[in-house]
Write a protein that holds these residues in place. Structure first.
Motif, short mmCIF file in Angstrom:
data_model
loop_
_atom_site.label_atom_id
_atom_site.label_comp_id
_atom_site.label_asym_id
_atom_site.label_seq_id
_atom_site.Cartn_x
_atom_site.Cartn_y
_atom_site.Cartn_z
N ALA A 142 28.88 12.98 12.42
CA ALA A 142 29.25 13.88 13.52
C ALA A 142 29.10 13.19 14.86
CB ALA A 142 28.39 15.15 13.45
N PRO A 143 29.86 12.12 15.09
CA PRO A 143 29.70 11.35 16.33
C PRO A 143 30.14 12.17 17.55
CG PRO A 143 31.69 10.65 15.20
CD PRO A 143 30.98 11.64 14.29
N GLY A 144 29.63 11.75 18.69
CA GLY A 144 30.07 12.37 19.93
C GLY A 144 28.91 12.78 20.83
N HIS A 145 27.93 13.48 20.29
CA HIS A 145 26.82 13.93 21.11
C HIS A 145 25.92 12.77 21.50
CE1 HIS A 145 23.68 16.36 22.78
NE2 HIS A 145 22.81 15.92 21.89
N SER A 146 25.67 11.89 20.54
CA SER A 146 24.82 10.72 20.80
C SER A 146 25.12 9.67 19.74
CB SER A 146 23.34 11.09 20.76
OG SER A 146 22.95 11.41 19.44
N ILE A 147 24.62 8.49 19.95
CA ILE A 147 24.77 7.42 18.96
C ILE A 147 24.10 7.86 17.67
CG2 ILE A 147 24.02 5.08 18.36
CD1 ILE A 147 24.28 4.45 21.39
N GLY A 148 24.81 7.74 16.56
CA GLY A 148 24.23 8.05 15.26
C GLY A 148 24.07 9.52 14.95
N HIS A 149 24.76 10.39 15.66
CA HIS A 149 24.60 11.83 15.43
C HIS A 149 25.13 12.21 14.05
CE1 HIS A 149 25.35 16.22 16.12
NE2 HIS A 149 24.12 16.09 16.58
N ILE A 150 24.31 12.92 13.28
CA ILE A 150 24.71 13.39 11.95
C ILE A 150 24.40 14.88 11.82
CG2 ILE A 150 24.50 11.17 10.75
CD1 ILE A 150 21.68 11.98 9.86
N ALA A 151 25.08 15.50 10.90
CA ALA A 151 24.84 16.89 10.54
C ALA A 151 24.65 16.93 9.03
CB ALA A 151 26.00 17.77 10.98
N ALA A 152 24.31 18.11 8.50
CA ALA A 152 24.12 18.23 7.06
C ALA A 152 24.53 19.61 6.59
CB ALA A 152 22.66 17.96 6.68
N LEU A 153 24.97 19.67 5.35
CA LEU A 153 25.27 20.92 4.65
C LEU A 153 24.36 21.00 3.44
CD1 LEU A 153 29.18 20.95 4.57
CD2 LEU A 153 27.72 22.56 5.80
N ALA A 154 23.62 22.10 3.33
CA ALA A 154 22.76 22.32 2.16
C ALA A 154 23.30 23.53 1.41
CB ALA A 154 21.32 22.55 2.59
N ARG A 155 23.53 23.35 0.12
CA ARG A 155 24.05 24.45 -0.70
C ARG A 155 22.94 25.49 -0.89
NH1 ARG A 155 28.30 24.74 -4.08
NH2 ARG A 155 28.61 22.50 -4.00
N VAL A 156 23.27 26.74 -0.62
CA VAL A 156 22.31 27.82 -0.83
C VAL A 156 22.72 28.75 -1.96
CG1 VAL A 156 21.37 27.79 1.50
CG2 VAL A 156 23.37 29.21 1.04
N LYS A 157 24.01 28.67 -2.36
CA LYS A 157 24.49 29.50 -3.46
C LYS A 157 25.72 28.83 -4.04
CE LYS A 157 25.97 33.68 -2.44
NZ LYS A 157 26.20 35.12 -2.23
N SER A 158 25.87 28.95 -5.37
CA SER A 158 27.02 28.32 -6.03
C SER A 158 28.20 29.24 -6.26
CB SER A 158 26.58 27.73 -7.38
OG SER A 158 25.71 26.65 -7.15
N ALA A 159 27.96 30.52 -6.41
CA ALA A 159 29.06 31.42 -6.71
C ALA A 159 28.98 32.65 -5.82
CB ALA A 159 29.04 31.83 -8.18
N PRO A 160 29.78 32.75 -4.79
CA PRO A 160 30.70 31.72 -4.30
C PRO A 160 29.93 30.60 -3.58
CG PRO A 160 30.72 33.55 -2.78
CD PRO A 160 29.80 33.94 -3.93
N ASP A 161 30.61 29.46 -3.41
CA ASP A 161 29.98 28.34 -2.71
C ASP A 161 29.55 28.78 -1.32
OD1 ASP A 161 32.14 25.75 -4.01
OD2 ASP A 161 30.19 26.40 -4.69
N SER A 162 28.25 28.60 -1.03
CA SER A 162 27.71 28.95 0.29
C SER A 162 26.79 27.84 0.74
CB SER A 162 26.92 30.27 0.22
OG SER A 162 27.75 31.32 -0.18
N PHE A 163 26.91 27.50 2.01
CA PHE A 163 26.12 26.41 2.57
C PHE A 163 25.50 26.84 3.89
CE2 PHE A 163 27.52 22.84 -0.04
CZ PHE A 163 28.66 23.36 -0.63
N ILE A 164 24.44 26.13 4.27
CA ILE A 164 23.89 26.26 5.61
C ILE A 164 24.20 24.94 6.32
CG2 ILE A 164 21.59 25.49 4.90
CD1 ILE A 164 20.48 27.32 7.12
N LEU A 165 24.68 25.05 7.56
CA LEU A 165 25.00 23.88 8.36
C LEU A 165 23.84 23.58 9.30
CD1 LEU A 165 26.97 21.71 9.52
CD2 LEU A 165 27.77 23.49 11.10
N MET A 166 23.36 22.35 9.26
CA MET A 166 22.34 21.88 10.20
C MET A 166 23.04 20.86 11.08
SD MET A 166 19.39 21.53 7.34
CE MET A 166 20.59 21.22 6.06
N ALA A 167 23.17 21.17 12.38
CA ALA A 167 24.03 20.36 13.23
C ALA A 167 23.30 19.66 14.37
CB ALA A 167 25.17 21.20 13.78
N GLY A 168 22.05 19.98 14.66
CA GLY A 168 21.29 19.28 15.68
C GLY A 168 22.07 19.00 16.95
#
Length: 197
Positions: A142-168
């Motif tokens: 996730a470049p743009g905010h700072s050098i090396g900026h990353i985000a993450a998606l963690a699966r919280v449920k499989s049916a239906p697919d659900s994720f939480i976004l951690m974007a810092g």
């Protein structure tokens, strides 16, 4: 992945005056009454999450309100950073008197810099890494905010697919989320995550 605890961002360290001198000076100038009641370790303990379960620490980016104090955790806990971190942010303080990160943040600890060019996985428009190889946790470049900026998606449920976004700091103002001529809402078919290899 079951049995793994990934801690995404550590917040501001409670003893912020023990940050690298450059950071300490910035904080002293701008925040004369800055106070952090609890550090991340205390917050986890209050939430009944044993510190010993943490095995991976992630810095979404190197800004002081995200890096906290890794020395509160076992040196066996890996520290993950985004692309370009080692080249542009290291060496740390004290070898580099102008650095915003501390040598003690890394001492005795594995520092893993993510490399998004080693595979072709994309989630939406983002280069991605399926970190555990089982679809449970993805890193996003996730470049743009700072050098090396990353985000993450963690699966919280499989049916239906659900994720939480951690974007810092992936969104710093509510206006970034509103539709506009420059940033319209996506087509209905694009509302769900798009995985492609």
């Amino acid at each position: 992945m079951l049995g793994r605890t990934v801690l995404f961002d550590l917040g501001l360290r409670k003893d912020w005056w023990n940050s690298a001198p450059v950071v300490r000076n910035i904080l002293q100038e701008g925040q004369s009454h800055l106070s952090v009641r609890k550090d991340i370790r205390e917050i986890l303990q209050d939430g009944c999450i044993p510190i010993t379960t943490v095995d991976t620490i992630v810095w979404s980016h190197w800004h002081t309100v995200h890096i906290g104090d890794p020395s509160l955790f076992d040196t066996n806990d890996k520290l993950i950073v985004g692309p370009g971190f080692k080249e542009h942010i290291l060496p740390p303080y004290p070898p580099n008197k102008d650095s915003m990160v501390l040598q003690s943040d890394f001492e005795g600890r594995e520092l893993e810099e993510l490399n998004f060019t080693e595979n072709s996985l994309k989630i939406g428009r983002f280069n991605a890494i399926d970190y555990f190889g089982d679809g449970s946790f993805y890193f996003l470049d996730a470049p743009g905010h700072s050098i090396g900026h990353i985000a993450a998606l963690a699966r919280v449920k499989s049916a239906p697919d659900s994720f939480i976004l951690m974007a810092g700091d992936g969104c710093l103002h509510g206006g970034q989320l509103r539709p506009s001529q420059c940033l319209p809402l996506p087509q209905p078919s694009l509302h769900r995550l798009c995985f492609s290899c």
